[in-house]
Design an enzyme around this catalytic site. Structure first.
Site, short mmCIF file in Angstrom:
data_model
loop_
_atom_site.label_atom_id
_atom_site.label_comp_id
_atom_site.label_asym_id
_atom_site.label_seq_id
_atom_site.Cartn_x
_atom_site.Cartn_y
_atom_site.Cartn_z
N ASP A 192 49.35 83.25 43.68
CA ASP A 192 50.58 83.07 44.45
C ASP A 192 50.89 84.33 45.25
OD1 ASP A 192 50.65 80.68 43.23
OD2 ASP A 192 52.53 81.02 42.13
N PHE A 193 50.61 85.46 44.61
CA PHE A 193 50.92 86.73 45.26
C PHE A 193 50.10 86.89 46.54
CE2 PHE A 193 49.98 91.24 45.93
CZ PHE A 193 51.27 91.72 46.12
N GLU A 194 48.80 86.61 46.42
CA GLU A 194 47.94 86.74 47.60
C GLU A 194 48.39 85.78 48.71
OE1 GLU A 194 43.55 87.85 46.00
OE2 GLU A 194 44.55 86.19 45.01
N ASP A 247 51.41 84.65 49.18
CA ASP A 247 52.64 85.16 49.79
C ASP A 247 52.37 86.29 50.78
OD1 ASP A 247 54.22 83.37 48.54
OD2 ASP A 247 54.73 84.68 46.86
N LEU A 276 58.73 44.23 50.44
CA LEU A 276 57.77 43.41 49.72
C LEU A 276 58.50 42.32 48.97
CD1 LEU A 276 55.51 46.15 48.10
CD2 LEU A 276 54.87 44.60 49.94
N GLU A 318 48.51 49.08 42.85
CA GLU A 318 49.01 50.46 42.94
C GLU A 318 50.33 50.56 42.21
OE1 GLU A 318 49.70 51.21 47.07
OE2 GLU A 318 47.63 50.74 47.59
N LYS A 366 54.24 51.16 42.04
CA LYS A 366 55.37 51.07 42.96
C LYS A 366 56.27 52.26 42.67
CE LYS A 366 58.75 47.72 44.75
NZ LYS A 366 59.56 48.72 45.34
N ASP A 370 59.19 54.80 42.70
CA ASP A 370 60.63 54.59 42.88
C ASP A 370 61.24 55.79 43.61
OD1 ASP A 370 63.07 53.43 42.77
OD2 ASP A 370 63.39 53.75 40.63
N GLU A 402 55.95 57.09 50.04
CA GLU A 402 57.19 57.19 49.27
C GLU A 402 57.45 58.65 48.95
OE1 GLU A 402 58.36 54.18 49.01
OE2 GLU A 402 59.92 54.22 47.47
N TYR A 459 50.72 55.20 51.02
CA TYR A 459 50.06 53.96 50.59
C TYR A 459 49.79 52.98 51.73
CZ TYR A 459 55.10 53.07 50.35
OH TYR A 459 56.44 53.01 50.63
N LYS A 473 48.00 44.22 46.32
CA LYS A 473 47.67 43.98 47.72
C LYS A 473 46.27 43.36 47.84
CE LYS A 473 50.26 48.11 49.00
NZ LYS A 473 50.22 49.51 49.41
N LYS A 487 57.85 43.80 39.33
CA LYS A 487 58.79 44.83 38.86
C LYS A 487 58.99 44.74 37.35
CE LYS A 487 61.99 45.34 42.59
NZ LYS A 487 63.14 46.18 42.86
N CYS A 525 94.98 64.16 23.29
CA CYS A 525 93.76 64.93 23.55
C CYS A 525 93.12 65.37 22.22
CB CYS A 525 94.10 66.17 24.40
SG CYS A 525 92.66 67.21 24.68
N CYS A 550 93.41 69.45 22.13
CA CYS A 550 94.65 70.23 22.08
C CYS A 550 95.86 69.40 21.67
CB CYS A 550 94.91 70.90 23.43
SG CYS A 550 95.39 69.74 24.71
N CYS A 591 93.73 64.72 30.09
CA CYS A 591 94.66 65.60 29.37
C CYS A 591 95.33 66.50 30.41
CB CYS A 591 93.88 66.44 28.37
SG CYS A 591 94.85 67.82 27.73
N CYS A 646 94.32 73.75 27.26
CA CYS A 646 93.34 72.92 26.56
C CYS A 646 91.98 73.61 26.61
CB CYS A 646 93.30 71.55 27.23
SG CYS A 646 92.12 70.41 26.51
S1 IVH Z 1 53.41 48.78 50.46
C1 IVH Z 1 53.93 46.23 54.23
N1 IVH Z 1 52.95 50.25 48.34
O1 IVH Z 1 58.45 49.48 47.93
C2 IVH Z 1 53.80 46.84 52.88
N2 IVH Z 1 55.21 49.95 49.00
O2 IVH Z 1 59.82 46.78 48.33
C3 IVH Z 1 54.55 48.08 52.74
N3 IVH Z 1 56.82 51.17 47.62
O3 IVH Z 1 59.66 49.77 51.17
C4 IVH Z 1 54.85 48.51 51.39
N4 IVH Z 1 55.37 52.10 46.27
O4 IVH Z 1 59.28 51.89 49.88
C5 IVH Z 1 53.89 49.73 49.15
N5 IVH Z 1 52.36 51.57 46.51
C6 IVH Z 1 53.30 51.06 47.33
C7 IVH Z 1 54.67 51.32 47.15
C8 IVH Z 1 55.60 50.74 48.01
C9 IVH Z 1 56.65 51.98 46.58
C10 IVH Z 1 58.14 50.81 48.18
C11 IVH Z 1 58.24 50.97 49.67
C12 IVH Z 1 58.66 49.64 50.21
C13 IVH Z 1 59.18 48.96 48.99
C14 IVH Z 1 58.95 47.47 49.12
#
Ligand code: IVH
Length: 681
Positions: free
Chosen positions: A34-36, A38, A84, A113, A115, A117, A173, A225, A288, A312, A406, A409, A424, A430
């Site tokens: 990290d030092f190098e 920086d 989706l 893949e 998903k 969040d 994402e 993705y 997909k 989901k 409370c 107190c 309170c 308090c």
């Molecule tokens: S594909 C046209 N792949 O989920 C296809 N989406 O409900 C585009 N998301 O808006 C989406 N992980 O924000 C895809 N591996 C993944 C994902 C992913 C998260 C989110 C993305 C999208 C939402 C769809």
């Protein structure tokens, strides 16, 4: 160094730094310390400073942020950002597969893949450089958050290797890893700031932060993705993911090519079992169709692709027994009921407590000691109780009455009309409220007295030396030296800690230094209800001194940008309490800043009663500067154009959406010179 040599060195440094960044963030295999790193970065910074003509928006030095975005320009997506179709059931997943089979009438494979969040983002690259990052928005148009996204190290600013097209878009994402999220939230709590509810909210909030320097400090990361553009190589989605990785993008490793729906379901089950061990949140699996020609054949509905679906996971639940209910008193006196539970394992952690929010929530659930309850870990940090198993309740169970006094107190609790929380009112007597106020006062974003912390505040309080914020400044060397406390360590043994010379000197220095903390932070540090960091800034800039502020009426206060009745009422109440004015007098006496030293005073009332929206970049003002000038001349600044807007001051690069809106509402648009004319400058 001459210009030519400088340019050569700059280019060399950029190349090297970029390669090291790639190794560090994408491959997790750094070859220098990290030092190098920086040192190289610093050399580049110096050269760019000396030769500003060679500055480049995609230089590795630009990761630290700095650009302030007053309002995010709304940009139309070249390709709409679709969502989706999603399902929680295996049966529907099989239906999806049947539909795909019917429409394709031939062999096909899936890619599964995670998903992620987080918050979806579209990254636009031209000639191998990132030119724009846009949020999803409504799918048709989103916000331009380029300056913020550039600070995320996982996002390549410049692509180095590969045969990428001249122009293309990558979708992905942005998310905050759990470890970074926890660290950040702990810091926020220490600083007296509201913690974020979950990593997703933290990510969304961060991307909309106006100061990209702040964004740079947040631990954001990205997985991509989806690749799109004209004439993109790669016959399959999987191949394209590999291409993206080669070009320097981060692609999640956990993915699988599946032959048939049974393999898909197995993948979903496996991920479901191990998801709690991931370092980031997911809410499902995306399935997909792999071959691009088959994707094209399946096409899209108006909302989503027919070649993909999201499975989901349901929020995880567990049943356990409620042992008892505690009541916690916060810094502002709010009383929160908290359930103590028989420990139960849920989504990777052992849960022992769950919040019951407030009296209304408790009454609606009719929750009682000894009940069997269902807890759920949704998006929140603290799990919540979603249901009570009334059938398992014993015959002698009695309704649980919310406390009337409370627990700390003994003061009778109060509740404001329209608010759910009991509080309170004994602000100055308090203990948790007093300690909470002291901890807030010393926090980094407040008076920044880091030689004091929660533990030391506790000692000062327990010893009786400090009962309010002004008492801190009466501390002396003699009073502090040798102050002791017995604590029980993690090993269960008792330990005595006591203040030595060095600690004492540090505390006194910290207090002394806090006397130069500017007024806006002092105002925040006072801990007036609803006066957070931003509100304190607004009030300080508008009133410029505590004396002006204390004389303001509620009617005046609500004319200040972003100040509503709730905040105004709280400010009025604060100054109506004589004890607060006495504290302020004592703090003034020791030299705390209660006046702003910069910014214009109310100079004229030329703009009195007029509302302004500013947009774009100005030649003779910074964005904050022009706002202060408007306010200093009696005008009001608003962030969005409405029929109440009198003028839009248009700088360079004013957003086209803004212009259209102003024109359609018939709001007058003036340029910088015309604005100066208004105030006679
Ligand atoms: S594909 C046209 N792949 O989920 C296809 N989406 O409900 C585009 N998301 O808006 C989406 N992980 O924000 C895809 N591996 C993944 C994902 C992913 C998260 C989110 C993305 C999208 C939402 C769809």
């Amino acid at each position: 160094m001459d210009k030519q040599k400088a340019l050569a060195r700059i280019q060399q440094l950029r190349g090297e730094l970029q390669a090291h960044n790639y190794r560090y963030y994408q491959l997790a295999a750094p070859v220098i310390s990290d030092f190098e790193f920086d040192q190289l970065l610093r050399e580049l910074e110096m050269l760019e400073k000396e030769f500003p003509e060679f500055l480049s928006p995609n230089s590795p030095t630009q990761r630290v942020g700095g650009e302030i975005t007053r309002e995010f320009n709304s940009v139309r997506h070249k390709y709409p950002m679709l969502s989706l179709d999603n399902t929680y059931s295996e049966a529907e997943l099989r239906e999806f597969d049947n539909r795909v089979a019917r429409l394709l009438a031939g062999p096909y494979e899936y890619v599964c893949e995670l998903k992620i969040d987080g918050v979806s983002i579209s990254l636009i690259y031209e000639n191998g450089a990132l030119v724009q990052a846009i949020t999803r928005g409504d799918g048709i148009q989103g916000d331009d958050v380029t300056a913020n996204v550039k600070t995320i190290h996982g996002v390549p600013l410049v692509l180095e290797r590969g045969d990428y097209p001249v122009s293309f878009e990558v979708r992905g994402e942005i998310f905050m890893p759990r470890a970074g999220f926890d660290r950040m939230n702990r810091q926020r709590e220490e600083d007296g700031e509201q913690p974020f509810a979950n990593p997703r909210n933290a990510t969304a909030g961060t991307l909309k932060t106006q100061d990209s320097k702040l964004v740079a400090r947040r631990p954001l990361d990205i997985f991509v993705y989806f690749l799109l553009g004209e004439k993109i190589a790669g016959d399959s989605h999987f191949e394209r993911l590999n291409m993206l990785r080669k070009w320097g993008f981060k692609v999640c490793d956990i993915k699988s090519r599946c032959q048939g729906i049974e393999e898909v379901i197995r993948f979903i089950e496996e991920v479901g079992e191990s998801r709690s061990q991931l370092d980031f949140d997911i809410d499902g699996v995306v399935i997909k169709v792999n071959a691009i020609d088959q994707q094209n054949k399946l096409g899209f509905t108006s909302k989503s692709p027919r070649w993909a679906i999201a499975y989901k996971y349901k929020a995880e639940e567990a049943g356990t027994r409620l042992i008892s209910i505690d009541f916690q008193v916060g810094r502002t006196g709010t009383v929160t009921p908290v359930a103590n539970l028989e420990p139960v394992f849920l989504s990777g952690t052992t849960v022992k407590r769950a919040t019951l929010h407030n009296a209304d929530v408790m009454a609606a659930l009719d929750v009682r000691s000894g009940d069997t309850v269902i807890i759920e870990k949704g998006g929140e940090i603290i799990p919540k109780i979603t249901a009570v198993d009334y059938s398992a309740r014993s015959a002698d169970s009695r309704p649980f009455a919310f406390i009337s006094h409370c627990p700390e107190c003994g003061t009778e609790l109060r509740r404001n009309e329209g608010e759910a929380a009991w509080y309170c009112p004994n602000e100055t007597g308090c203990p948790p409220q007093i300690k909470g106020k002291l901890v807030h006062f010393i926090a980094r974003k407040a008076m920044n007295i880091d030689s004091l912390g929660e533990g030391k505040i506790e000692m000062l309080y327990d010893s009786g030396l400090v009962r309010n914020i002004a008492d801190l400044y009466d501390l002396t060397y003699d009073k502090l030296l040798g102050l002791e406390k017995v604590i029980t360590g993690e090993d269960g043994k008792e330990k005595k800690i006591s203040f030595r010379e060095k600690t004492v000197q540090n505390i006194l220095n910290g207090l002394e230094n806090s006397k130069s903390v500017p007024f806006e932070r002092v105002l925040f540090a006072l801990g007036i209800r609803f006066v957070g960091e931003t509100v304190a800034k607004k009030l300080a800039r508008h009133y410029r001194s505590i004396d002006n502020l204390s004389r303001a009426t509620a009617d005046e206060l609500v004319t200040v940008d972003e100040i509503g009745e709730k905040i105004a009422g709280s400010v009025i109440n604060f100054f109506a309490d004589q004890r607060n004015n006495e504290l302020i007098d004592r703090l003034k006496g020791v030299g705390i800043q209660f006046q702003s030293s910069e910014g214009p005073m109310l100079q004229t009332n030329e703009l009195g009663g007029k509302t302004f929206v500013v947009s774009g970049v100005f030649a003779s003002f910074t964005r904050d500067g022009i706002k202060s000038v408007i306010e200093a001349n009696g005008g009001k600044v608003s962030s969005s154009i409405s029929s109440k807007t009198d003028f839009v001051v248009a700088g360079e690069n004013m957003g086209p959406e803004k212009r259209r809106k102003a024109e359609s509402l018939g709001v007058k648009i003036i340029n910088e010179d015309e604005f100066k004319g208004l105030i006679g400058a």
